[in-house]
Enzyme design. Structure first.
Site, PDB file in Angstrom:
ATOM      1  N   SER A 107      44.146  31.606  30.525  1.00  0.00           N
ATOM      2  CA  SER A 107      44.155  32.368  31.780  1.00  0.00           C
ATOM      3  C   SER A 107      45.096  31.824  32.847  1.00  0.00           C
ATOM      4  O   SER A 107      44.998  32.202  34.007  1.00  0.00           O
ATOM      5  CB  SER A 107      42.738  32.549  32.345  1.00  0.00           C
ATOM      6  OG  SER A 107      42.011  31.377  32.307  1.00  0.00           O
ATOM      7  N   THR A 165      41.712  29.182  34.785  1.00  0.00           N
ATOM      8  CA  THR A 165      42.317  29.502  36.096  1.00  0.00           C
ATOM      9  C   THR A 165      42.169  28.354  37.080  1.00  0.00           C
ATOM     10  O   THR A 165      41.064  27.893  37.347  1.00  0.00           O
ATOM     11  CB  THR A 165      41.669  30.759  36.704  1.00  0.00           C
ATOM     12  OG1 THR A 165      42.077  31.861  35.929  1.00  0.00           O
ATOM     13  CG2 THR A 165      42.096  30.962  38.150  1.00  0.00           C
ATOM     14  N   THR A 222      47.137  31.633  38.110  1.00  0.00           N
ATOM     15  CA  THR A 222      46.370  32.352  37.088  1.00  0.00           C
ATOM     16  C   THR A 222      47.204  33.452  36.435  1.00  0.00           C
ATOM     17  O   THR A 222      48.188  33.921  37.016  1.00  0.00           O
ATOM     18  CB  THR A 222      45.119  32.997  37.729  1.00  0.00           C
ATOM     19  OG1 THR A 222      44.281  33.543  36.714  1.00  0.00           O
ATOM     20  CG2 THR A 222      45.486  34.118  38.687  1.00  0.00           C
ATOM     21  N   ARG A 264      47.695  45.162  38.570  1.00  0.00           N
ATOM     22  CA  ARG A 264      46.512  44.677  39.299  1.00  0.00           C
ATOM     23  C   ARG A 264      46.795  43.289  39.923  1.00  0.00           C
ATOM     24  O   ARG A 264      47.355  42.414  39.295  1.00  0.00           O
ATOM     25  CB  ARG A 264      45.331  44.579  38.329  1.00  0.00           C
ATOM     26  CG  ARG A 264      44.038  44.032  38.946  1.00  0.00           C
ATOM     27  CD  ARG A 264      43.873  42.561  38.686  1.00  0.00           C
ATOM     28  NE  ARG A 264      42.538  42.056  39.036  1.00  0.00           N
ATOM     29  CZ  ARG A 264      42.207  40.779  39.055  1.00  0.00           C
ATOM     30  NH1 ARG A 264      43.102  39.872  38.739  1.00  0.00           N
ATOM     31  NH2 ARG A 264      40.996  40.386  39.361  1.00  0.00           N
ATOM     32  N   VAL A 265      46.402  43.155  41.172  1.00  0.00           N
ATOM     33  CA  VAL A 265      46.540  41.867  41.853  1.00  0.00           C
ATOM     34  C   VAL A 265      45.143  41.340  42.152  1.00  0.00           C
ATOM     35  O   VAL A 265      44.297  42.058  42.675  1.00  0.00           O
ATOM     36  CB  VAL A 265      47.329  42.022  43.174  1.00  0.00           C
ATOM     37  CG1 VAL A 265      47.363  40.708  43.940  1.00  0.00           C
ATOM     38  CG2 VAL A 265      48.740  42.506  42.889  1.00  0.00           C
ATOM     39  N   GLY A 266      44.913  40.092  41.801  1.00  0.00           N
ATOM     40  CA  GLY A 266      43.608  39.485  42.064  1.00  0.00           C
ATOM     41  C   GLY A 266      43.604  38.705  43.371  1.00  0.00           C
ATOM     42  O   GLY A 266      44.452  38.915  44.245  1.00  0.00           O
ATOM     43  N   ASP A 267      42.668  37.799  43.482  1.00  0.00           N
ATOM     44  CA  ASP A 267      42.541  36.991  44.694  1.00  0.00           C
ATOM     45  C   ASP A 267      43.502  35.803  44.705  1.00  0.00           C
ATOM     46  O   ASP A 267      43.864  35.306  45.770  1.00  0.00           O
ATOM     47  CB  ASP A 267      41.116  36.444  44.797  1.00  0.00           C
ATOM     48  CG  ASP A 267      40.751  35.588  43.585  1.00  0.00           C
ATOM     49  OD1 ASP A 267      41.041  36.016  42.450  1.00  0.00           O
ATOM     50  OD2 ASP A 267      40.184  34.496  43.766  1.00  0.00           O
ATOM     51  N   THR A 298      37.632  30.628  42.034  1.00  0.00           N
ATOM     52  CA  THR A 298      37.901  31.196  40.716  1.00  0.00           C
ATOM     53  C   THR A 298      36.824  32.229  40.421  1.00  0.00           C
ATOM     54  O   THR A 298      35.759  32.216  41.033  1.00  0.00           O
ATOM     55  CB  THR A 298      37.910  30.088  39.641  1.00  0.00           C
ATOM     56  OG1 THR A 298      38.128  30.685  38.357  1.00  0.00           O
ATOM     57  CG2 THR A 298      36.596  29.330  39.591  1.00  0.00           C
ATOM     58  N   GLY A 299      37.113  33.113  39.491  1.00  0.00           N
ATOM     59  CA  GLY A 299      36.137  34.138  39.121  1.00  0.00           C
ATOM     60  C   GLY A 299      36.692  35.531  39.344  1.00  0.00           C
ATOM     61  O   GLY A 299      37.906  35.716  39.414  1.00  0.00           O
ATOM     62  N   GLY A 325      38.215  38.264  40.917  1.00  0.00           N
ATOM     63  CA  GLY A 325      39.002  38.307  42.146  1.00  0.00           C
ATOM     64  C   GLY A 325      38.620  39.419  43.095  1.00  0.00           C
ATOM     65  O   GLY A 325      38.733  39.266  44.318  1.00  0.00           O
TER      66      GLY A 325
END
Ligand code: SD4
Length: 326
Positions: free
Chosen positions: A83, A185, A203, A213-216, A236-237, A239
């Site tokens: 990841s 991550t 990550t 897609r964009v995460g946190d 982490t987790g 997002g």
């Protein structure tokens, strides 16, 4: 409360604020840094190889910024880490797209998102911070910038990641699995001997996410936030849950108000549980928090969130306390 009482309360509170420069500056109240507390580095999950790389820099009096970058580069280059960086699982269209951000003691920040073909997005994020007037570059623009800066274009999709993707395509079910990314991550936060904090996060995002897609993780304040007056935090987790509550920023603001890092971590996670109780039942968020005195905290929604801590010449992994228990 009567108007008079409210007025009196505001008057007393107001005069306290005015007479207390630390309050005005929003700084953590001064306290004693325990002997040997600095330097310290913490990473999400059992990323002890990353904290070890960071320690090499910190122990010699190096800068926290260099330490967190060096730490994040370890899983980025590891093909077995599915990841982060090279070897990261691709999105549902088969593209490995990377997110990363970094922040230094001067409050400067750099970030890249949806970056393809570059093994070390954290170093590109640092270049964005140091070489451009911007904070964030995405997609093709981020890639062009990286290439102009001399980064090498590489194929990041390993055979293992391709096989996992082929297997996933049979059902195409998109449901994040709690803790499945453990050891992966990376959010990494540090304070150096000069008492400066920095943080980094890197990550490949949720496996088989929608393309684009964009995460946190690349969002300053969500996946990571550093404020040299108070401390630094990283998450982490899933997002989407972090993005909705700006979890890292919230934790650092708790530090500014004088909270212990463990309390700050718990309050930031509690906000997620209060705002998204149903999602929180089925998903994981973990956070690590470090304050200016070298004290740390960690907390998660679900059990099973580990973190690595290097302090006092010892590199250890711990399981964080969690809201839900086993
Ligand atoms: C994301 N927060 O893209 C990342 C994923 C992650 O452990 O942290 N996985 O939502």
């Amino acid at each position: 409360m009567s108007n008079r009482r409210r007025f009196l309360r505001q008057a007393v509170f107001g005069s306290l604020a005015l007479s207390n420069p630390a309050f005005l500056a929003g700084k953590t109240p001064p306290g004693k840094t325990p002997k040997g507390a600095l330097p310290v580095v913490i990473a999400t999950w059992d990323n002890r190889k990353a904290t070890a790389a960071a320690w090499e820099i910190l122990k010699n009096g190096g800068r926290a910024l260099d330490a967190v970058e060096a730490g994040a580069r370890v899983p980025e280059a590891d093909p077995n880490d599915t990841s982060v960086g090279y070897g990261g699982f691709p999105d549902r269209d088969g593209f490995v797209t990377l997110d990363a951000c970094i922040m230094d003691e001067l409050g400067r920040a750099g970030s890249v998102s949806c970056l393809q073909h570059i093994m070390h997005p954290i170093s590109v994020a640092r270049k964005v911070m140091e070489q451009t007037p911007h904070v964030m570059l995405v997609g093709e623009g981020a890639l062009q910038f990286a290439l102009n800066q001399g980064f090498k274009k590489e194929n990041l999709l390993t055979d293992n990641a391709r096989e996992a993707w082929e297997k996933w395509k049979i059902t195409s079910k998109y449901k994040p699995v709690i803790n499945w990314e453990r050891h992966d991550t990376i959010g990494i936060v540090a304070i150096d001997k000069a008492n400066n904090v920095s943080g980094a996060c890197s990550t490949s995002g949720m496996a088989f996410k929608m393309h684009g897609r964009v995460g946190d993780s690349p969002i300053i304040g969500a996946g990571m936030f550093a404020d040299n007056d108070a401390g630094v935090a990283a998450c982490t987790g899933l997002g989407e849950m972090v993005l909705r509550t700006m979890t890292s920023y919230l934790a650092v603001e708790e530090l500014r108000r004088g909270a212990h890092p463990q309390k700050a971590a718990e309050r930031a996670i509690m906000r997620i549980i209060e705002k998204m109780p149903e999602m929180a039942k089925e998903n994981q968020i973990g956070i690590v928090v470090l304050d200016k005195r070298g004290r740390h905290g960690a907390y998660s929604v679900q059990p099973g969130f580990a973190y690595a801590l290097y302090q006092n010449d010892e590199n250890k992994a711990f399981e964080a306390k969690s809201y839900y228990t086993k």
